[in-house]
Design an enzyme around this catalytic site. Structure first.
Site, short mmCIF file in Angstrom:
data_model
loop_
_atom_site.label_atom_id
_atom_site.label_comp_id
_atom_site.label_asym_id
_atom_site.label_seq_id
_atom_site.Cartn_x
_atom_site.Cartn_y
_atom_site.Cartn_z
N GLU A 52 0.81 -1.23 0.00
CA GLU A 52 0.00 0.00 0.00
C GLU A 52 0.84 1.27 0.00
O GLU A 52 0.41 2.31 -0.50
CB GLU A 52 -0.96 0.02 1.20
N PHE A 114 -11.33 -7.31 13.94
CA PHE A 114 -10.26 -7.76 13.05
C PHE A 114 -9.96 -6.68 12.01
O PHE A 114 -10.87 -6.17 11.37
CB PHE A 114 -10.67 -9.07 12.36
N GLN A 115 -8.71 -6.35 11.85
CA GLN A 115 -8.25 -5.33 10.91
C GLN A 115 -8.91 -3.98 11.15
O GLN A 115 -9.18 -3.23 10.22
CB GLN A 115 -8.42 -5.78 9.45
N LYS A 164 -17.47 -0.68 6.05
CA LYS A 164 -17.87 -1.64 5.03
C LYS A 164 -19.38 -1.64 4.80
O LYS A 164 -19.85 -1.72 3.67
CB LYS A 164 -17.40 -3.04 5.45
N MET A 491 24.30 8.93 2.25
CA MET A 491 24.20 10.21 2.95
C MET A 491 24.46 10.02 4.44
O MET A 491 25.10 10.86 5.08
CB MET A 491 22.82 10.84 2.71
#
Lengths: 590, 167
Positions: A52, A114-115, A164, A491
């Protein structure tokens, strides 16, 4: 007759009505109704990433290069949290983006389902605004507001959290996207104040050593034309921030290149000596100003920004201009023309005389300490990273879109690739996000399928999002990746060399690097390795050759691992205080 | 420098967290904060006190104004204003202290709103410094007048005269 659509279909239809071409995303449980709605339509293409974070960077690269908002779709929980780095990257650089995140159903919110994660809460410090859908009927209005907020004023990312059950296909609602939205609390400034504009022009005409200091706001505000007209009319030197490169042509005689921590000697000296800083769409970032109390000590400051909170935040301005970059710069230009006309001819001559003295000084600095532009490949010697960027510049005729990651390679690219057009240089300036370069280049290529897109990266940054090589194969993205491989976190190593007695704590891994050529070949792409300076030209030509036009090519350029980026600002100093090479300093430190 | 910021905010879920988050994120301090819906139920009014030099206060106001849900924001201290805070203080009141507390409350125009055989709960309304003075005064009464509990509402205020904060 009004159409009846489910929440999921309304969401996708709203995106269609906004003119969205691509959604960059990754499916998951809470987003599945939305993904089903995507399946039912043809207008918008969904790009399936491999992580993502990459979706947000792709949307970001798309937005930076096209000026259109990037759109991201992720699921709840880890999908949402993985997107945060990309959202923060866009936020710091004021990039328009709309991120749609699935959320657990409303009746599960707050139950540690969940999630489940509090996406609105977790993203709050790094978004311009966010919405949570409380009722499916709100979806079109929220999408419309989100795009309006993301793209106007100082642009930025907007998150929409979508439970959802609000996208349930079983429930339908009246869909009407034409309804106007009302945001009484959000009215970004557009037109500048004419009194201040007149004052700014008077100051420009009175200045003997003016300098334009141009930032990303000029690019975001599509103010290229008025800036060029104004700079030409005034005839003053133009320096650009890392984010502003390309707003003014890098090859123009007025251009001093980049200023700041790794800016050119002439740009930083000009900023130190100037009597008038004309800051346009720049925010006096600490990577530019060095010590604010020693910044441009002799100068009056004109500061133009679309965000009033940028004015007087770091450096106090004498003349503040708040408004749309294009509108304000055009107004300054028009006012400049009219004030110049009103001046007696003798005075105009005097003005150009003053600037000619200033130019003598500036050109002296240019001659004294320019960048190493004359580098030539030397047999038996390690490839200098600067030479690799110069070769890229030559082979692509300076016309490529170039994305970068973060570190030495980023600075070399900014210093040695001269951008003549805005939106060609794509890098994470504010947040400094390693792993940005490849996915950003992919977003650029999506937005401009015919364009030559190069990603200048380092092996450290590249390995942070290299899974996207798979996405590149899926969508046939012929990006050219120039990997300046110094077998270290360059760097970090440079700072350790300079400030930590050369103790390379956790910045090297040369014994465990993959063979990048084989790696990219395993992903179905073309790999080239070059470590001999005399073969650099051929390798680069091959990467951009006709035969590889439709292939992703990865050029693994083994560069001199000991090279440092110079000039480099001396910490806590004025802009004139720079380290120019391993043995040379300037300004107060010399 | 002390500032009293009066903020009109969209009365929406999460709006307050943006204001509070802004202060934490940018290292500004909040001394008091009070918020409630206004006569227009789509708007909340928030009054917040903070401190900082003029540049910092100006920056706080700009950053607040930048929040999409902030409709308008002013610094009441920038002009004449009325400010009030409500204090409830529960004091242990036995023996001689009982009379002394009553007298102090009268002097400060406070009211005793709850009484038990050994406590008083005093209510006092006024500018914050008056409330501070009252707490100091009863605290000075000796061990017998121990303060048991204090709650303050935080500052509310408005501009004097025709100065109005509205949409």
């Amino acid at each position: 007759m009004t159409e009846m659509l489910s929440g999921g279909d309304m969401l996708i239809r709203s995106l269609q009505d906004e003119g969205v071409e691509y959604i960059f995303g990754y499916p998951g449980g809470s987003a599945l109704h939305i993904y089903d709605a995507i399946f039912r339509q043809q207008k918008i293409e969904h790009i399936l990433v491999r992580h993502e974070q990459a979706a947000t960077h792709m949307a970001d690269g798309y937005a930076r290069s096209t000026g259109q908002p990037g759109v991201v779709l992720v699921t709840s929980g880890p999908g949402a949290t993985n997107a945060i780095t990309g959202i923060a990257t866009a936020y710091m650089d004021s990039i328009p983006m709309v991120v749609i995140a699935g959320q657990v159903p409303r009746d599960l919110i707050g139950t540690d389902a969940f999630q489940e994660t509090d996406m609105v809460g977790i993203s709050r410090p790094v978004v311009k605004h966010s919405f949570m859908v409380r009722d499916a009927s709100e979806i079109p209005g929220i999408v419309k507001k989100a795009f309006h907020i993301a793209t106007t004023g100082r642009p930025g990312p907007v998150v929409i959290d979508v439970p959802k059950d609000t996208t349930d296909p079983a429930e339908t609602f009246e869909y009407d996207y034409s309804k106007p939205i009302n945001l009484r609390s959000y009215r970004p400034a557009y037109e500048g104040d004419m009194g201040q504009i007149k004052a700014a022009v008077a100051a420009i005409l009175a200045a003997k050593r003016p300098v334009f200091y141009v930032g990303g706001g000029v690019i975001q505000g599509n103010a290229k034309e008025p800036l060029r007209a104004l700079a030409k009319a005034v005839g003053a030197p133009v320096t650009s921030t890392l984010m502003g490169l390309g707003a003014f042509p890098g090859t123009d005689e007025l251009s001093l290149g980049m200023l700041g921590m790794h800016g050119t000697y002439e740009a930083n000296m000009a900023m130190d000596e100037t009597d008038l800083v004309i800051a346009l769409g720049a925010r006096f970032d600490d990577r530019v100003t060095n010590n604010p109390s020693k910044f441009s000590p002799k100068a009056k400051i004109i500061h133009m920004d679309v965000d009033p909170a940028s004015i007087d935040k770091i450096i106090d301005s004498h003349i503040a201009l708040v408004g749309d970059a294009s509108w304000v710069i055009e107004a300054i230009w028009a006012e400049y023309q009219s004030q110049v006309k009103q001046r007696p001819a003798a005075q105009s001559d005097k003005q150009s005389e003053h600037l000619s003295e200033w130019w003598q000084q500036v050109n002296g600095w240019r001659k004294e300490h320019g960048l190493n532009h004359g580098l030539k490949p030397e047999a038996g010697k390690a490839i200098l990273p600067q030479l690799a960027v110069q070769t890229l510049y030559r082979v692509t005729k300076g016309e490529a879109f170039v994305s970068s990651d973060v570190g030495q390679h980023q600075m070399f690219a900014a210093q040695y690739y001269h951008f003549d057009e805005p939106r060609r240089w794509i890098n994470s300036g504010g947040l400094g996000t390693m792993g940005f370069g490849l996915p950003a280049a992919m977003g650029v290529q999506m937005g401009s399928p015919e364009a030559v897109v190069a990603c200048v990266t380092g092996e450290g940054s590249f390995m942070m999002n290299m899974q996207e090589l798979s996405t590149c194969l899926q969508y046939g993205l012929p990006i050219k990746i120039i990997n300046l491989n110094n077998q270290a976190l360059g760097m970090v190593k440079q700072w350790q060399d300079m400030q930590y007695g050369g103790r390379h704590s956790q910045s090297t891994y040369s014994d465990s690097l993959p063979d990048f050529k084989t790696l990219v070949e395993a992903f179905g792409h073309v790999g080239i390795k070059v470590s001999d300076a005399t073969q650099l030209d051929d390798a680069m030509e091959l990467a951009f050759s006709e035969e590889n036009k439709n292939r992703l090519v990865f050029v693994d350029v083994w560069v001199d691992p000991h090279e440092h980026v110079y000039p480099m600002a001396i910490k806590g100093g004025a802009m004139r205080d720079m380290i120019l090479s391993k043995t040379q300093t300037s300004g107060g430190a010399s | 420098m002390r500032a009293i910021l009066a903020v009109l905010l969209e009365n929406e879920a999460g709006a307050l967290s943006r204001v509070v988050g802004l202060f934490a994120q940018r290292n500004y301090n909040i001394e008091t904060l009070t918020v409630a819906p206004t006569e227009d139920t789509t708007l909340s009014r928030l009054t917040l006190t903070t401190t900082g030099d003029a540049d910092r206060i100006a920056q706080i106001i700009k950053q607040l104004d930048k929040l999409v849900e902030v409709v308008s924001v002013i610094n009441l201290c920038a002009a004449d204003h009325v400010e009030r805070e409500l204090l409830l203080v529960k004091v242990r009141a036995v023996g001689e202290a009982r009379q002394e507390i009553k007298r102090s409350a009268d002097v400060f125009r406070g009211q005793i709103v709850d009484v038990t055989s050994d406590t008083y709960t005093v209510q006092l309304v006024g500018p914050s410094n008056k409330l501070d003075a009252f707490i100091n005064a009863i605290g000075d009464n000796g061990a017998e007048a121990t303060i048991l509990e204090v709650v303050r509402s935080g500052v509310s205020g408005m501009g004097r005269g025709n100065r109005v904060l509205a949409v």
